[in-house]
Design a protein around this motif. Structure first.
Motif: not given
Length: 72
Positions: A12-15, A20-30, A58-61, A63-71
């Motif tokens: 979970l920490q790696a996710i 945070v590195e990709r979206l920043g805290w503001d992006g993550l909060a959106q 679950a939402k964070v996970e 979002l992470y999967l979505q970001q992986l697919r976009q990469q």
């Protein structure tokens, strides 16, 4: 979890760190509207919240999967 699960072996920490590195805290909060991402965010406080809150985790996970697919 199975070996085909893309989250297998990812902490979970790696996710959270990757998001945070990709979206920043503001992006993550959106994407995931929780207070711990908006007010004085930190990895430690967010991990504590996410471990106690299955729906937010679950939402964070997702979002992470979505970001992986976009990469790819």
């Amino acid at each position: 979890m199975t070996a085909k699960d893309p989250l297998h072996g990812v902490t979970l920490q790696a996710i959270l760190t990757a998001l945070v590195e990709r979206l920043g805290w503001d992006g993550l909060a959106q994407h995931v509207d929780v207070r711990c991402f908006k007010h004085e965010p930190s990895i430690k406080s967010s991990l504590t919240f996410l471990r106690k809150t299955p729906w937010a985790r679950a939402k964070v996970e997702q979002l992470y999967l979505q970001q992986l697919r976009q990469q790819k």
